[in-house]
Design an enzyme around this catalytic site. Structure first.
Site, short mmCIF file in Angstrom:
data_model
loop_
_atom_site.label_atom_id
_atom_site.label_comp_id
_atom_site.label_asym_id
_atom_site.label_seq_id
_atom_site.Cartn_x
_atom_site.Cartn_y
_atom_site.Cartn_z
N ILE A 75 -7.14 -5.23 7.93
CA ILE A 75 -8.25 -4.27 7.70
C ILE A 75 -9.14 -4.75 6.80
O ILE A 75 -10.47 -4.40 6.54
CB ILE A 75 -7.83 -2.86 7.50
CG1 ILE A 75 -6.97 -2.69 6.14
CG2 ILE A 75 -6.90 -2.27 8.50
CD1 ILE A 75 -6.90 -1.27 5.88
N ASP A 124 -1.38 -6.25 9.38
CA ASP A 124 -2.67 -5.32 9.11
C ASP A 124 -3.79 -6.05 8.37
O ASP A 124 -3.42 -6.48 7.28
CB ASP A 124 -2.25 -4.26 7.98
CG ASP A 124 -3.20 -3.08 7.85
OD1 ASP A 124 -4.31 -3.44 7.95
OD2 ASP A 124 -2.53 -1.87 7.58
N LYS A 164 -12.97 -0.61 5.91
CA LYS A 164 -13.03 -1.56 4.89
C LYS A 164 -14.34 -2.39 4.91
O LYS A 164 -15.28 -2.41 4.00
CB LYS A 164 -11.87 -2.23 4.61
CG LYS A 164 -10.81 -1.21 4.28
CD LYS A 164 -10.71 -0.18 3.54
CE LYS A 164 -9.24 0.76 3.89
NZ LYS A 164 -9.50 1.75 2.85
N TYR A 197 0.85 -1.38 0.01
CA TYR A 197 -0.20 -0.13 -0.11
C TYR A 197 0.86 1.15 -0.07
O TYR A 197 1.57 1.55 0.85
CB TYR A 197 -0.78 -0.05 1.35
CG TYR A 197 -1.54 1.27 1.60
CD1 TYR A 197 -2.30 1.82 0.55
CD2 TYR A 197 -1.42 1.83 2.79
CE1 TYR A 197 -3.18 3.05 1.01
CE2 TYR A 197 -2.06 2.84 3.27
CZ TYR A 197 -2.90 3.56 2.48
OH TYR A 197 -3.45 5.08 2.85
#
Length: 411
Positions: A173, A171, A213, A86
């Site tokens: 999410i 992570d 999300k 990202y």
């Protein structure tokens, strides 16, 4: 609309506006934290449970990741990140912390999976730069790949951080966006299965989560750190005062997450819509001669446009990207922005548009690819004509030379 009390900041029909408007405990609402960890467990098929006392609330995952950097590393230390990753991590992890990112270079040869040689190479690269590696950060499911990490990849990472005595940040999410097999496997589930709880490695693994999300609430700024290390929880809680989640948001989301019927129906419908939208995008791109990496999660596809590049360079990738943005009028992300080491890959988001918009986007891409094919064909035909013309010219010269030699012989 069906929950006027929550939206109106009421409890049993009586306004609690004043209660919510006053100072709140920096640790967050106990009711919200319990509801959040229950929701996290449900997403993971209740194969692992979470303790609300190990949760630190933050203003989104951005704040959570930065807070963990401040807690786990000093300025000039490094974290290893698998590529492509990202692009926002360059900002979130580095700008204010001074922490360095060292890429773990993954390639298309194995679907961009993490391998031990790639991790070890990144670790050696950090050492050459005289950086102290404090941990590895992964996104699972991956942004931008839209894939879940296999259990053997997670095992590999756990073995690596155990050997080096460093941290692992997962992570997660996008954990609630997995719409088809293989299913999502949390790093906490792997730790449990390996009986690693109550060990040093147990305290070196940390999870970042957010409702941005999975529930489509990025504007609410609700993120969380989950850690089994009490020192990290204590430090992160103190730091969370710089990015708290508002009391009215916690109250509203407590009611939402405690409505099990709603969350179950929402997640089910969300998975169906994501799967259909992804399927339509992949099928449409294939008709245009563009392939995608096999994916099963997330809000985007990792699209292979290497065959459309003029050359195998990042300059050619940027040239193609500019044409797609400025002429085709479609906003996609070039792979180089995600630190991909192979030119020609792009991230295409599909979840934030209507079906009609998606169809239009695909139609535009098809027309664009066709125009490139026509230009290429015309270019080849022009080259062929030039070659034929040059050959005829050479033939005429040769023929003239032959006549000249004959004339000389006669003379």
């Amino acid at each position: 609309m069906k929950n006027p009390d929550a939206l109106g900041l009421k409890r049993d029909g009586i306004s609690i506006f004043k209660e919510l408007a006053l100072f709140q405990d920096y640790n967050g609402f106990p009711a919200f934290k319990r509801a959040l960890v229950d929701f996290m467990g449900e997403i993971r098929g209740n194969k692992v449970s979470f303790d609300p006392n190990h949760v630190v609330l933050t203003a989104g995952a951005t704040s959570a990741n930065e807070t963990l950097m401040f807690c786990l590393a000093d300025q000039g230390d490094a974290f290893l990140l698998p590529t492509p990753y990202y692009p926002g991590f360059d900002r979130d992890l580095r700008w204010r912390t001074g922490v360095e990112i060292v890429p773990i270079h993954c390639t298309s040869s194995n679907g961009f999976k993490v391998t031990l040689p790639a991790i070890e190479q990144a670790y050696r690269q950090a050492q050459k730069r005289k950086l102290r590696v404090k941990g590895v950060l992964i996104t699972n499911p991956s942004n931008p790949l839209g894939t879940t990490m296999a259990r053997d990849e997670l095992d590999l990472l756990i073995n690596f951080i155990e050997d080096k005595q460093i941290h692992l940040i997962s992570d997660e999410i996008y954990s609630g966006t997995v719409f088809t097999s293989p299913s999502f496997v949390s790093v906490m589930e792997v730790l449990k299965d390996r009986d690693l709880d109550q060990t040093q490695v147990w305290e070196r693994v940390h999870i970042v989560y957010s409702l941005s999300k999975d529930l489509g609430l990025p504007g609410f700024r609700v993120g969380a750190i989950y850690s089994n290390d009490p020192v990290v929880v204590s430090a992160a809680t103190k730091m969370s005062s710089f990015g708290l989640v508002s009391s009215q948001t916690q109250y509203l989301l407590s009611a939402m997450l405690l409505d099990k019927k709603f969350t179950k129906e929402y997640m089910s419908e969300n998975h169906k819509r994501l799967q259909k939208q992804q399927k339509d995008l992949v099928a449409g791109l294939e008709k245009a001669g563009i392939r995608c990496l096999d994916s099963n999660a997330g809000l985007f596809c990792w699209v292979d446009m290497r065959h459309l590049l003029k050359s195998n360079t990042f300059e050619a990738e940027m040239e193609l990207w500019q044409k797609i943005v400025y002429h085709v009028k479609i906003n996609i992300s070039p792979g180089s922005s995600c630190h991909c080491i192979e030119p020609g890959w792009f991230r295409v988001c599909f979840a934030n548009m209507s079906e009609s918009t998606l169809k239009l986007a695909i139609q535009r891409l098809k027309s664009f690819v066709s125009s490139i094919g026509m230009k290429s064909q015309n270019h080849q035909e022009l080259k062929s004509l030039r070659r034929k013309s040059r050959n005829n010219w050479v033939f005429r010269l040769s023929l003239q030379s032959f006549y000249d030699r004959e004339q000389d012989a006669t003379t």
